[in-house]
Design a protein around this motif. Structure first.
Motif, mmCIF file in Angstrom:
data_model
loop_
_atom_site.group_PDB
_atom_site.id
_atom_site.type_symbol
_atom_site.label_atom_id
_atom_site.label_comp_id
_atom_site.label_asym_id
_atom_site.label_seq_id
_atom_site.Cartn_x
_atom_site.Cartn_y
_atom_site.Cartn_z
ATOM 1 N N ALA A 107 0.834 -1.209 0.000
ATOM 2 C CA ALA A 107 0.000 0.000 0.000
ATOM 3 C C ALA A 107 0.865 1.255 0.000
ATOM 4 O O ALA A 107 0.548 2.234 -0.692
ATOM 5 N N LEU A 108 1.951 1.243 0.753
ATOM 6 C CA LEU A 108 2.844 2.408 0.788
ATOM 7 C C LEU A 108 3.543 2.606 -0.552
ATOM 8 O O LEU A 108 3.812 3.734 -0.954
ATOM 9 N N ARG A 109 3.827 1.511 -1.224
ATOM 10 C CA ARG A 109 4.483 1.606 -2.518
ATOM 11 C C ARG A 109 3.554 2.174 -3.587
ATOM 12 O O ARG A 109 4.004 2.791 -4.540
ATOM 13 N N LYS A 113 -0.749 5.723 -7.092
ATOM 14 C CA LYS A 113 -1.780 5.101 -7.917
ATOM 15 C C LYS A 113 -3.135 5.117 -7.232
ATOM 16 O O LYS A 113 -4.161 5.227 -7.891
ATOM 17 N N VAL A 114 -3.127 4.988 -5.907
ATOM 18 C CA VAL A 114 -4.387 4.964 -5.164
ATOM 19 C C VAL A 114 -5.104 6.304 -5.267
ATOM 20 O O VAL A 114 -6.325 6.358 -5.424
ATOM 21 N N PHE A 115 -4.346 7.390 -5.202
ATOM 22 C CA PHE A 115 -4.952 8.721 -5.207
ATOM 23 C C PHE A 115 -4.971 9.364 -6.592
ATOM 24 O O PHE A 115 -5.361 10.522 -6.723
ATOM 25 N N GLU A 116 -4.575 8.642 -7.619
ATOM 26 C CA GLU A 116 -4.567 9.181 -8.983
ATOM 27 C C GLU A 116 -5.952 9.611 -9.472
ATOM 28 O O GLU A 116 -6.084 10.664 -10.093
ATOM 29 N N ILE A 133 -0.724 7.160 4.641
ATOM 30 C CA ILE A 133 0.634 6.681 4.932
ATOM 31 C C ILE A 133 0.782 6.352 6.408
ATOM 32 O O ILE A 133 1.343 5.311 6.776
ATOM 33 N N LEU A 134 0.271 7.206 7.291
ATOM 34 C CA LEU A 134 0.387 6.960 8.730
ATOM 35 C C LEU A 134 -0.367 5.699 9.148
ATOM 36 O O LEU A 134 0.133 4.916 9.971
ATOM 37 N N LEU A 135 -1.552 5.490 8.608
ATOM 38 C CA LEU A 135 -2.314 4.291 8.956
ATOM 39 C C LEU A 135 -1.621 3.027 8.450
ATOM 40 O O LEU A 135 -1.625 1.999 9.137
ATOM 41 N N ASN A 136 -1.009 3.104 7.278
ATOM 42 C CA ASN A 136 -0.277 1.940 6.780
ATOM 43 C C ASN A 136 1.013 1.707 7.571
ATOM 44 O O ASN A 136 1.421 0.563 7.759
#
Length: 179
Positions: A107-109, A113-116, A133-136
């Motif tokens: 998910a961090l990587r 793409k997630v927010f695109e 990022i903090l939750l991951n």
């Protein structure tokens, strides 16, 4: 309407004759209907398009926050699964632990793409990205904590004994001389 009569000859009040072949008329020569002005239509169109753009920006912002907060559900589920796996080293607990480590790393990587789909000049994506990022990272910390609970992290001095140099002999005992 009787058969054979033309449209203009029928005496209709709202009839338009389309047979005018003169090219001197343009759309500018035809006056606007009463109550219609082109300037007001342009203003209405711009107001409607602005409202649509604002609504779209609000929707994108809301969806970005939903995506940013999605790892919370995963955290609770993963914590429950780790608790159910126990603290002994066996195949199930190791599989759950490595799953808890790999999911946040993937998910961090893929944050970009997630927010695109939500990328827009009017939408602030920095804060949702930071929350994501903090939750991951919290999920990654949960996986590392489980590795430590299982004893798979080298955190004790005895885990590093093989890398220490051998101790120097202080005394030597050789036994007695046989008679």
């Amino acid at each position: 309407m009787d058969k054979g009569k033309s449209v203009m000859g029928s005496g209709r009040r709202w009839a338009i004759e389309f047979t005018d072949n003169s090219t001197s008329h343009s759309s500018r020569d035809i006056p606007d209907p009463p109550g219609f002005t082109r300037a007001s239509q342009d203003q209405d169109d711009s107001a409607v398009s602005k409202q649509k753009k604002d609504a779209e920006a609000n929707w994108k912002s809301q969806k970005a926050w939903e995506v940013a907060q999605a790892p919370v559900k995963n955290l609770f589920m993963m914590a429950f699964m780790m608790w159910m796996a126990g603290s002994t080293v066996h195949l199930f607990s190791i599989g759950i632990t490595f799953s808890a480590l790999l999911q946040p790393l993937n998910a961090l990587r893929g944050v970009g793409k997630v927010f695109e789909p939500f990328k827009d000049n009017r939408v602030d994506l920095l804060t949702p990205k930071l929350v994501y990022i903090l939750l991951n990272l919290a999920g990654l910390g949960l996986g590392i904590w489980k590795l430590n609970t299982l004893g798979l992290l080298p955190t004790n001095v005895s885990d590093w004994v093989s890398s220490l140099p051998p101790a120097q002999e202080v005394e030597y005992s050789g036994g007695g001389i046989p008679l």
